[in-house]
Design an enzyme around this catalytic site. Structure first.
Site, PDB file in Angstrom:
ATOM      1  CG  HIS A 118       1.658-100.210  58.442  1.00 42.34           C
ATOM      2  ND1 HIS A 118       2.802-100.675  57.824  1.00 42.34           N
ATOM      3  CD2 HIS A 118       2.087 -99.339  59.414  1.00 42.34           C
ATOM      4  CE1 HIS A 118       3.865-100.116  58.386  1.00 42.34           C
ATOM      5  NE2 HIS A 118       3.457 -99.317  59.349  1.00 42.34           N
ATOM      6  CG  ASP A 146       4.021-103.363  56.192  1.00 39.01           C
ATOM      7  OD1 ASP A 146       4.518-103.886  55.183  1.00 39.01           O
ATOM      8  OD2 ASP A 146       3.138-102.487  56.129  1.00 39.01           O
ATOM      9  CB  SER A 149       5.873 -99.289  61.366  1.00 39.27           C
ATOM     10  OG  SER A 149       5.705 -98.186  60.510  1.00 39.27           O
TER      11      SER A 149
END
Length: 338
Positions: free
Chosen positions: A270, A205, A180
């Site tokens: 996610h 991600d 992330s």
């Protein structure tokens, strides 16, 4: 505090575009909030906020810590600093490959993401696994945390340079893994080291909100290492949909993951990027289908013939480029092989 006040004012004013004209990541962003909701921010408001990033630099640089795990201390991380005595007093071994692992927003080095990936690598052999803790560089607020990404990444890059120059750490066997926001921290680390000298960066991600695809110098990009791989699982919401890496992998089409239910916030999909990667390290079991472009991967129109490429494989750096569709199961084991 000034940054938070400015952010509050911007969010309060960010409603000029009608909902039907908002395109996440194109003319603005849906910014995640602590309670799981999202607030819309338009381009001009984001640019004004990001222009104040220098106010976070000191806090960000001072808020980054490094914890070393090896087979000699697999669960009790030893904090190391860019000092000879600190490294010599640890189990760091220059003859072993090194992995930096970087958590995302509101994360910490002891979170499941770090412990899972650390365990996976140590199960494969002797490695120096360095968990980056940059929680003190962040704010509880997502947008303010984005401001801490560049300086945090530079601090990671400085540690990489230090270990390489003073303790013989090889850049040729180095991998930096970030989830992330941590993926962009990894990107800035790569920019700091420079010249694509880091062997591999894996972006799990990479975060979309407040990052522009057309500004690769301000996010993780394919040029930040010799090889950049991205595993994109919640594209268009919390993560990027357009390809980030030299090798870009789209499990289940890259938007939503099976077994995550409705997944309104996107957090399950996610987070699946972390679970997939950890399993890929230990099992090497994610078969892939080569696509002619990312749109085909997203729409799952890449045919049914498996390629020789496995998602997350160490050897990908020497043979992989392009976009890949990745079939996955709804529960462990997630990987599928033809």
């Amino acid at each position: 505090m000034k940054v938070l006040l400015v952010l509050g004012a911007l969010l309060a004013a960010a409603s000029a575009l009608p909902i039907e004209e908002r395109i996440n990541g194109e003319n603005g962003w849906y910014v995640p909030q602590v309670d799981g909701s999202f607030k819309w921010m338009e381009l001009k408001d984001v640019e004004e906020l990001l222009s104040r990033g220098e106010q976070m630099e000191g806090r960000a640089r001072n808020g980054v810590r490094f914890y070393l795990y090896t087979r000699s201390n697999p669960t009790d991380g030893k904090e190391i600093e860019a000092e000879a005595s600190s490294v010599h007093d640890s189990h760091f071994n220059k003859d072993h490959g090194t992995r930096f692992v970087i958590h995302g927003w509101n994360g910490r080095y002891t979170d499941d993401m770090n412990t899972l990936i650390t365990k996976s690598w140590l199960s494969k052999g002797d490695y120096n696994v360095i968990a980056v803790n940059w929680d003190r560089a962040q704010s509880i607020d997502y947008a303010s945390s984005v401001l801490a990404v560049p300086a945090s990444g530079e601090k990671v890059g400085e540690m990489i340079n230090y270990l390489h120059e003073h303790h013989g750490m090889s850049l040729d066997s180095l991998e930096v893994i970030g989830h992330s926001l941590g993926a962009h921290v990894a990107g800035y680390a790569g920019k700091k080291v420079g010249g694509g000298r880091i062997h591999t960066i894996v972006g799990l991600d990479p975060a979309l909100p407040l990052f522009s695809y057309n500004k690769p110098d301000k996010r993780l990009s394919r040029d930040d290492a010799f090889y950049v791989e991205s595993i994109q699982t919640n594209g268009g919401k919390l993560g990027f949909l357009k390809p980030i890496g030299k090798g870009t992998f789209y499990p289940n089409g890259g938007k939503k993951q099976p077994g995550c239910g409705v997944d309104v916030t996107g957090s399950c999909s996610h987070g699946r990027s972390v679970l997939y990667y950890a399993e890929a390290v230990t099992e090497d079991n994610f078969g892939t289908i080569k696509c002619h472009d990312y749109e085909a991967a997203v729409s799952k129109e890449c045919g049914s013939t498996y390629s020789s490429v496995r998602m997350g494989a160490v050897y990908n750096a020497y043979m992989v480029e392009g976009d890949f569709y990745v079939p996955v199961n709804s529960k462990e084991p997630f990987g599928k092989i033809e």
